[in-house]
Design a protein around this motif. Structure first.
Motif, PDB file in Angstrom:
ATOM      1  N   MET A   1      39.453  49.810  38.106  1.00 48.39           N
ATOM      2  CA  MET A   1      39.839  48.696  38.932  1.00 48.39           C
ATOM      3  C   MET A   1      39.775  47.369  38.173  1.00 48.39           C
ATOM      4  O   MET A   1      40.493  46.447  38.527  1.00 48.39           O
ATOM      5  N   ILE A   2      38.905  47.290  37.172  1.00 51.00           N
ATOM      6  CA  ILE A   2      38.783  46.015  36.460  1.00 51.00           C
ATOM      7  C   ILE A   2      40.103  45.616  35.791  1.00 51.00           C
ATOM      8  O   ILE A   2      40.392  44.439  35.644  1.00 51.00           O
ATOM      9  N   ASN A   3      40.902  46.607  35.428  1.00 50.82           N
ATOM     10  CA  ASN A   3      42.187  46.290  34.786  1.00 50.82           C
ATOM     11  C   ASN A   3      43.175  45.662  35.768  1.00 50.82           C
ATOM     12  O   ASN A   3      44.154  45.059  35.354  1.00 50.82           O
ATOM     13  N   LYS A   4      42.892  45.770  37.062  1.00 47.12           N
ATOM     14  CA  LYS A   4      43.756  45.173  38.084  1.00 47.12           C
ATOM     15  C   LYS A   4      43.246  43.798  38.535  1.00 47.12           C
ATOM     16  O   LYS A   4      43.894  43.130  39.331  1.00 47.12           O
ATOM     17  N   LEU A   5      42.086  43.398  38.032  1.00 43.52           N
ATOM     18  CA  LEU A   5      41.487  42.127  38.421  1.00 43.52           C
ATOM     19  C   LEU A   5      42.360  40.966  37.969  1.00 43.52           C
ATOM     20  O   LEU A   5      42.886  40.948  36.852  1.00 43.52           O
ATOM     21  N   LYS A   6      42.526  39.992  38.852  1.00 47.83           N
ATOM     22  CA  LYS A   6      43.276  38.776  38.555  1.00 47.83           C
ATOM     23  C   LYS A   6      42.339  37.587  38.716  1.00 47.83           C
ATOM     24  O   LYS A   6      41.348  37.662  39.453  1.00 47.83           O
ATOM     25  N   LEU A   7      42.663  36.490  38.059  1.00 45.83           N
ATOM     26  CA  LEU A   7      41.818  35.299  38.134  1.00 45.83           C
ATOM     27  C   LEU A   7      41.615  34.845  39.577  1.00 45.83           C
ATOM     28  O   LEU A   7      40.517  34.430  39.947  1.00 45.83           O
ATOM     29  N   GLU A   8      42.625  34.971  40.399  1.00 43.37           N
ATOM     30  CA  GLU A   8      42.485  34.547  41.799  1.00 43.37           C
ATOM     31  C   GLU A   8      41.524  35.435  42.581  1.00 43.37           C
ATOM     32  O   GLU A   8      41.035  35.051  43.646  1.00 43.37           O
ATOM     33  N   ASP A   9      41.200  36.629  42.056  1.00 42.75           N
ATOM     34  CA  ASP A   9      40.229  37.515  42.702  1.00 42.75           C
ATOM     35  C   ASP A   9      38.787  37.096  42.408  1.00 42.75           C
ATOM     36  O   ASP A   9      37.865  37.503  43.117  1.00 42.75           O
ATOM     37  N   VAL A  10      38.597  36.319  41.388  1.00 40.95           N
ATOM     38  CA  VAL A  10      37.255  35.933  40.939  1.00 40.95           C
ATOM     39  C   VAL A  10      36.682  34.875  41.881  1.00 40.95           C
ATOM     40  O   VAL A  10      37.358  33.877  42.174  1.00 40.95           O
ATOM     41  N   PRO A  11      35.443  35.068  42.360  1.00 35.85           N
ATOM     42  CA  PRO A  11      34.820  34.051  43.213  1.00 35.85           C
ATOM     43  C   PRO A  11      34.758  32.699  42.495  1.00 35.85           C
ATOM     44  O   PRO A  11      34.595  32.635  41.267  1.00 35.85           O
ATOM     45  N   ASP A  12      34.878  31.624  43.260  1.00 35.49           N
ATOM     46  CA  ASP A  12      34.911  30.278  42.687  1.00 35.49           C
ATOM     47  C   ASP A  12      33.719  29.992  41.772  1.00 35.49           C
ATOM     48  O   ASP A  12      33.862  29.289  40.768  1.00 35.49           O
ATOM     49  N   ALA A  13      32.558  30.542  42.090  1.00 40.15           N
ATOM     50  CA  ALA A  13      31.356  30.289  41.298  1.00 40.15           C
ATOM     51  C   ALA A  13      31.493  30.780  39.859  1.00 40.15           C
ATOM     52  O   ALA A  13      30.776  30.314  38.967  1.00 40.15           O
ATOM     53  N   TYR A  14      32.418  31.712  39.610  1.00 44.26           N
ATOM     54  CA  TYR A  14      32.565  32.303  38.282  1.00 44.26           C
ATOM     55  C   TYR A  14      33.871  31.933  37.584  1.00 44.26           C
ATOM     56  O   TYR A  14      34.087  32.305  36.438  1.00 44.26           O
ATOM     57  N   LYS A  15      34.729  31.213  38.264  1.00 45.54           N
ATOM     58  CA  LYS A  15      36.032  30.878  37.681  1.00 45.54           C
ATOM     59  C   LYS A  15      35.907  30.003  36.433  1.00 45.54           C
ATOM     60  O   LYS A  15      36.635  30.195  35.464  1.00 45.54           O
ATOM     61  N   ASP A  16      34.988  29.038  36.456  1.00 49.22           N
ATOM     62  CA  ASP A  16      34.806  28.182  35.278  1.00 49.22           C
ATOM     63  C   ASP A  16      34.438  29.012  34.054  1.00 49.22           C
ATOM     64  O   ASP A  16      34.959  28.796  32.962  1.00 49.22           O
ATOM     65  N   LEU A  17      33.545  29.977  34.246  1.00 49.19           N
ATOM     66  CA  LEU A  17      33.141  30.854  33.147  1.00 49.19           C
ATOM     67  C   LEU A  17      34.325  31.667  32.655  1.00 49.19           C
ATOM     68  O   LEU A  17      34.565  31.759  31.443  1.00 49.19           O
ATOM     69  N   ALA A  18      35.085  32.224  33.575  1.00 41.62           N
ATOM     70  CA  ALA A  18      36.253  33.038  33.210  1.00 41.62           C
ATOM     71  C   ALA A  18      37.256  32.214  32.414  1.00 41.62           C
ATOM     72  O   ALA A  18      37.823  32.690  31.427  1.00 41.62           O
ATOM     73  N   GLU A  19      37.454  30.984  32.824  1.00 38.86           N
ATOM     74  CA  GLU A  19      38.395  30.124  32.117  1.00 38.86           C
ATOM     75  C   GLU A  19      37.843  29.671  30.772  1.00 38.86           C
ATOM     76  O   GLU A  19      38.579  29.560  29.792  1.00 38.86           O
ATOM     77  N   GLU A  20      36.558  29.425  30.707  1.00 42.87           N
ATOM     78  CA  GLU A  20      35.943  28.948  29.456  1.00 42.87           C
ATOM     79  C   GLU A  20      35.959  30.003  28.363  1.00 42.87           C
ATOM     80  O   GLU A  20      36.267  29.716  27.213  1.00 42.87           O
ATOM     81  N   ILE A  21      35.592  31.226  28.692  1.00 37.60           N
ATOM     82  CA  ILE A  21      35.521  32.269  27.661  1.00 37.60           C
ATOM     83  C   ILE A  21      36.805  33.078  27.552  1.00 37.60           C
ATOM     84  O   ILE A  21      36.961  33.875  26.641  1.00 37.60           O
ATOM     85  N   GLY A  22      37.705  32.878  28.489  1.00 33.36           N
ATOM     86  CA  GLY A  22      38.950  33.645  28.506  1.00 33.36           C
ATOM     87  C   GLY A  22      38.824  34.796  29.487  1.00 33.36           C
ATOM     88  O   GLY A  22      37.762  35.415  29.613  1.00 33.36           O
ATOM     89  N   PHE A  23      39.902  35.056  30.193  1.00 29.82           N
ATOM     90  CA  PHE A  23      39.849  36.047  31.268  1.00 29.82           C
ATOM     91  C   PHE A  23      39.574  37.457  30.757  1.00 29.82           C
ATOM     92  O   PHE A  23      38.825  38.217  31.380  1.00 29.82           O
ATOM     93  N   GLU A  24      40.147  37.828  29.623  1.00 27.38           N
ATOM     94  CA  GLU A  24      39.892  39.172  29.085  1.00 27.38           C
ATOM     95  C   GLU A  24      38.431  39.332  28.681  1.00 27.38           C
ATOM     96  O   GLU A  24      37.817  40.372  28.943  1.00 27.38           O
ATOM     97  N   ALA A  25      37.852  38.301  28.056  1.00 27.17           N
ATOM     98  CA  ALA A  25      36.434  38.342  27.694  1.00 27.17           C
ATOM     99  C   ALA A  25      35.568  38.400  28.951  1.00 27.17           C
ATOM    100  O   ALA A  25      34.541  39.089  28.983  1.00 27.17           O
ATOM    101  N   PHE A  26      35.970  37.681  29.987  1.00 17.66           N
ATOM    102  CA  PHE A  26      35.244  37.695  31.254  1.00 17.66           C
ATOM    103  C   PHE A  26      35.220  39.106  31.850  1.00 17.66           C
ATOM    104  O   PHE A  26      34.179  39.579  32.301  1.00 17.66           O
ATOM    105  N   LYS A  27      36.344  39.785  31.811  1.00 14.09           N
ATOM    106  CA  LYS A  27      36.393  41.160  32.332  1.00 14.09           C
ATOM    107  C   LYS A  27      35.499  42.085  31.498  1.00 14.09           C
ATOM    108  O   LYS A  27      34.812  42.944  32.058  1.00 14.09           O
ATOM    109  N   LYS A  28      35.487  41.903  30.199  1.00 15.03           N
ATOM    110  CA  LYS A  28      34.603  42.714  29.350  1.00 15.03           C
ATOM    111  C   LYS A  28      33.143  42.442  29.679  1.00 15.03           C
ATOM    112  O   LYS A  28      32.318  43.366  29.699  1.00 15.03           O
TER     113      LYS A  28
END
Length: 85
Positions: A1-28
């Motif tokens: 399921m993680i391969n289907k994750l989209k940035l809009e699925d990420v809770p707001d509390a974690y979006k900054d982190l996802a954007e800072e390190i990159g979405f692929e790194a965030f999924k890893k």
């Protein structure tokens, strides 16, 4: 399921982190930690590891020289040189 994750699925509390390190790194990171707690060391701790390795690599009995170069006491240089890595 993680391969289907989209940035809009990420809770707001974690979006900054996802954007800072990159979405692929965030999924890893999510896949790696699995909801667990991880400790991220401060940059100064990592820099100390690099500094200590350089001291050991450049040591040839020149304690005073290394002490001045790295602004450490001679005792600290001796301790670092004796450490095994």
């Amino acid at each position: 399921m993680i391969n289907k994750l989209k940035l809009e699925d990420v809770p707001d509390a974690y979006k900054d982190l996802a954007e800072e390190i990159g979405f692929e790194a965030f999924k890893k990171l999510i896949d790696f930690t699995g909801g667990g707690v991880i400790y991220i060391p401060q940059l100064s701790a990592i820099n100390a590891c690099v500094r200590n390795r350089e001291i050991r690599e450049n040591f040839n009995g020149n304690i005073k020289e290394l002490s001045k170069k790295y602004s450490l006491s001679e005792m600290q240089i001796r301790r670092i040189v004796k450490e095994e890595k």
